[in-house]
Design a protein around this motif. Structure first.
Motif, PDB file in Angstrom:
ATOM      1  N   GLU A 111       2.784 -42.537  34.327  1.00 41.96           N
ATOM      2  CA  GLU A 111       2.700 -43.970  34.632  1.00 41.96           C
ATOM      3  C   GLU A 111       2.107 -44.778  33.482  1.00 41.96           C
ATOM      4  O   GLU A 111       2.085 -46.006  33.537  1.00 41.96           O
ATOM      5  N   LEU A 112       1.631 -44.111  32.438  1.00 48.75           N
ATOM      6  CA  LEU A 112       1.022 -44.785  31.295  1.00 48.75           C
ATOM      7  C   LEU A 112       2.085 -45.201  30.280  1.00 48.75           C
ATOM      8  O   LEU A 112       3.183 -44.649  30.257  1.00 48.75           O
ATOM      9  N   GLU A 153       3.577 -45.330  26.417  1.00 43.81           N
ATOM     10  CA  GLU A 153       3.689 -44.258  25.423  1.00 43.81           C
ATOM     11  C   GLU A 153       2.407 -44.156  24.585  1.00 43.81           C
ATOM     12  O   GLU A 153       1.924 -43.063  24.297  1.00 43.81           O
ATOM     13  N   GLN A 154       1.856 -45.283  24.207  1.00 42.70           N
ATOM     14  CA  GLN A 154       0.621 -45.311  23.412  1.00 42.70           C
ATOM     15  C   GLN A 154      -0.545 -44.716  24.213  1.00 42.70           C
ATOM     16  O   GLN A 154      -1.337 -43.936  23.681  1.00 42.70           O
ATOM     17  N   GLU A 155      -0.653 -45.062  25.478  1.00 47.21           N
ATOM     18  CA  GLU A 155      -1.714 -44.520  26.329  1.00 47.21           C
ATOM     19  C   GLU A 155      -1.526 -43.015  26.522  1.00 47.21           C
ATOM     20  O   GLU A 155      -2.500 -42.254  26.518  1.00 47.21           O
ATOM     21  N   GLN A 156      -0.276 -42.568  26.688  1.00 51.87           N
ATOM     22  CA  GLN A 156      -0.002 -41.138  26.831  1.00 51.87           C
ATOM     23  C   GLN A 156      -0.460 -40.376  25.594  1.00 51.87           C
ATOM     24  O   GLN A 156      -1.057 -39.308  25.695  1.00 51.87           O
ATOM     25  N   HIS A 157      -0.190 -40.935  24.420  1.00 51.75           N
ATOM     26  CA  HIS A 157      -0.618 -40.304  23.170  1.00 51.75           C
ATOM     27  C   HIS A 157      -2.147 -40.233  23.111  1.00 51.75           C
ATOM     28  O   HIS A 157      -2.708 -39.199  22.722  1.00 51.75           O
ATOM     29  N   ALA A 158      -2.811 -41.311  23.501  1.00 57.52           N
ATOM     30  CA  ALA A 158      -4.278 -41.340  23.478  1.00 57.52           C
ATOM     31  C   ALA A 158      -4.854 -40.253  24.384  1.00 57.52           C
ATOM     32  O   ALA A 158      -5.796 -39.548  24.010  1.00 57.52           O
ATOM     33  N   VAL A 159      -4.285 -40.101  25.572  1.00 55.34           N
ATOM     34  CA  VAL A 159      -4.742 -39.072  26.513  1.00 55.34           C
ATOM     35  C   VAL A 159      -4.491 -37.681  25.929  1.00 55.34           C
ATOM     36  O   VAL A 159      -5.356 -36.799  25.990  1.00 55.34           O
ATOM     37  N   ALA A 160      -3.315 -37.485  25.330  1.00 50.28           N
ATOM     38  CA  ALA A 160      -2.947 -36.182  24.764  1.00 50.28           C
ATOM     39  C   ALA A 160      -3.876 -35.777  23.626  1.00 50.28           C
ATOM     40  O   ALA A 160      -4.070 -34.587  23.373  1.00 50.28           O
ATOM     41  N   VAL A 161      -4.470 -36.748  22.952  1.00 47.97           N
ATOM     42  CA  VAL A 161      -5.398 -36.461  21.866  1.00 47.97           C
ATOM     43  C   VAL A 161      -6.834 -36.344  22.396  1.00 47.97           C
ATOM     44  O   VAL A 161      -7.563 -35.416  22.050  1.00 47.97           O
TER      45      VAL A 161
END
Length: 153
Positions: free
Chosen positions: A125-126, A128-136
């Motif tokens: 639901e995030l 793409e930028q938020e998904q990347h931040a979470v993945a890091v």
């Protein structure tokens, strides 16, 4: 009369805001795992045994921050459910180890899959930028936690 905590302004990005976010995330993901009908404490013990291998009751109690009698009761319940078993400690003939059973591993894996799905649904639901931040960020925090952990004896 005091203000309800929900009405107190918490600055975005502050340690308090992050703490609240982590609490909400952990609660959501934890509640998504329903296989086996385990309590949080039972789930933590089962997970620890599945990931780290057999342990003494005293190790489990210390790791989970509970008394040895409480851990013994919890292990008894897990044993009745065929999720763990007690075995002789071959390095110390008097010692007893608690280990996860095949059924316990299956329940652990199903619960992990349920938690992973719940987390993935949130991440989806995030932006793409938020998904990347979470993945890091999440693996980085996990790495810091792992480095702080004392080695098992």
């Amino acid at each position: 009369m005091h203000k309800p905590l929900m009405d107190v302004a918490i600055p975005q990005g502050s340690a308090d805001a992050l703490t609240i976010a982590v609490e909400q995330l952990v609660r959501h993901v934890r509640l998504s795992a329903t296989t086996g009908g385990l309590s949080s404490a039972a789930s933590f013990v089962l997970s620890r045994l599945a990931r780290e291998g057999p342990q003494r009751l005293t190790e489990l109690a210390r790791a989970e921050g509970v008394s040895q009698p409480n851990m013994s009761q919890l292990v008894n319940r897990l044993e009745r459910g065929d999720l763990v078993r007690r075995t002789a400690d071959h390095s110390d003939g008097r010692g007893v180890l608690v280990e996860v059973t095949d059924t316990g591993v299956e329940v652990f894996l199903r619960r992990r899959a349920e938690r992973a799905l719940a987390l993935q649904q949130l991440v989806d639901e995030l932006t793409e930028q938020e998904q990347h931040a979470v993945a890091v960020a999440l693996p980085a925090l996990a790495g810091v936690i792992q480095e702080r952990r004392p080695p098992r004896s």
